[in-house]
Design a protein around this motif. Structure first.
Motif, mmCIF file in Angstrom:
data_model
loop_
_atom_site.group_PDB
_atom_site.id
_atom_site.type_symbol
_atom_site.label_atom_id
_atom_site.label_comp_id
_atom_site.label_asym_id
_atom_site.label_seq_id
_atom_site.Cartn_x
_atom_site.Cartn_y
_atom_site.Cartn_z
ATOM 1 N N GLU A 1 60.319 71.034 72.980
ATOM 2 C CA GLU A 1 59.339 70.960 73.208
ATOM 3 C C GLU A 1 58.861 71.171 74.220
ATOM 4 N N ILE A 2 57.401 72.025 74.265
ATOM 5 C CA ILE A 2 56.849 72.096 75.824
ATOM 6 C C ILE A 2 55.812 71.978 75.280
ATOM 7 N N GLU A 3 55.209 71.033 76.087
ATOM 8 C CA GLU A 3 52.893 71.034 76.041
ATOM 9 C C GLU A 3 52.646 71.284 77.872
ATOM 10 N N VAL A 4 51.444 72.844 77.576
ATOM 11 C CA VAL A 4 51.061 72.930 78.334
ATOM 12 C C VAL A 4 49.912 72.010 78.782
ATOM 13 N N THR A 5 49.941 71.188 79.874
ATOM 14 C CA THR A 5 48.392 70.467 79.869
ATOM 15 C C THR A 5 47.830 70.469 81.546
ATOM 16 N N ASP A 6 47.053 70.189 81.651
ATOM 17 C CA ASP A 6 45.430 70.368 81.629
ATOM 18 C C ASP A 6 45.652 71.316 84.007
ATOM 19 N N THR A 7 47.135 70.363 84.218
ATOM 20 C CA THR A 7 47.465 69.802 85.461
ATOM 21 C C THR A 7 49.038 70.659 85.547
ATOM 22 N N GLY A 8 49.847 71.114 84.372
ATOM 23 C CA GLY A 8 51.224 71.304 84.128
ATOM 24 C C GLY A 8 51.931 71.943 83.174
ATOM 25 N N VAL A 9 52.678 71.613 82.848
ATOM 26 C CA VAL A 9 53.581 71.737 82.239
ATOM 27 C C VAL A 9 54.693 70.409 81.503
ATOM 28 N N THR A 10 55.174 69.968 80.476
ATOM 29 C CA THR A 10 56.283 69.323 79.951
ATOM 30 C C THR A 10 56.788 69.629 78.964
ATOM 31 N N VAL A 11 57.748 69.265 78.871
ATOM 32 C CA VAL A 11 58.703 69.774 79.180
ATOM 33 C C VAL A 11 59.547 68.917 78.440
ATOM 34 N N ILE A 12 60.487 68.409 77.230
ATOM 35 C CA ILE A 12 61.699 67.790 75.992
ATOM 36 C C ILE A 12 62.394 68.541 75.465
ATOM 37 N N GLN A 13 64.025 68.091 76.275
ATOM 38 C CA GLN A 13 65.412 69.054 75.888
ATOM 39 C C GLN A 13 66.119 67.609 75.156
ATOM 40 N N THR A 14 66.824 68.065 73.980
ATOM 41 C CA THR A 14 67.325 67.032 73.779
ATOM 42 C C THR A 14 68.550 67.409 72.275
#
Length: 199
Positions: free
Chosen positions: A152-165
């Motif tokens: 799962e990837i989410e682009v935010t105002d400051t960067g990017v969050t990634v969750i890998q399972t």
């Protein structure tokens, strides 16, 4: 007789040109394979030494090239390595994987991070290993088991969050190991790569 000599000379010149073009193309096409073999320890010590010196070029960073990497991918990596001190990164190990947040207050570095992460997530989903010369064996192993990874990837105002399972415990270990390697690179830049490759 003269016509035969001219044709023979022309054939010699054209043949020589063709050989030169072939050798030049062959050398270019094999340059990635040679450097990749050096990275994975398939060449002798002398070659390893030459490659280490070559990859210490912090300006051109030849080690960022891969099997089919685009100019954009290489440029993103170069920006990330050259300005790694401007990167903020947090990693949380989950029971079944990882959660990472990578950001920068520098808009150019942030854009490079988002672009790089997005392209790597796409490559992983497709099983399309870029085989970047300096990449770790851990990343190679992750591409081998890409079908066992949910991202799962989410682009935010400051960067990017990634969750890998993953439901595979061995894959979870690989994800966590690779996340730690990326954090080390974001903290120390090429020094982390050179240290890992010299082990």
């Amino acid at each position: 007789m003269r016509k035969t000599l001219i044709i023979g000379a022309l054939a010699f010149v054209l043949g020589g040109g063709a050989v030169f073009i072939y050798l030049k193309h062959s050398a270019h096409s094999n340059s990635y394979a040679t450097m990749h073999e050096m990275h994975h320890g398939k060449s002798g010590g002398a070659s390893q030494g030459m490659m280490q010196g070559h990859m210490h070029d912090e300006m051109t960073m030849p080690g960022l090239q891969g099997k089919d990497t685009t100019e954009t991918e290489v440029a993103d990596l170069r920006k990330i390595f050259q300005q790694h001190m401007e990167i903020e990164r947090r990693v949380t190990n989950l029971p079944d994987g990882i959660s990472t947040f990578t950001a920068s207050e520098n808009p150019e570095v942030r854009a490079a991070i988002v672009s790089h992460v997005s392209m790597m997530v796409t490559r992983l989903a497709e099983g399309k290993n870029p085989e970047v010369i300096i990449q770790s064996p851990t990343l190679d192993a992750l591409f081998d088991v890409h079908e066992d990874i949910e991202t799962e990837i989410e682009v935010t105002d400051t960067g990017v969050t990634v969750i890998q399972t993953s439901s595979n415990s061995e894959v979870v270990k690989l994800l966590q190991t690779h996340a730690a390697e990326v954090s080390d690179m974001s903290e120390r830049g090429m020094a982390a790569v050179h240290e890992r490759m010299s082990q």
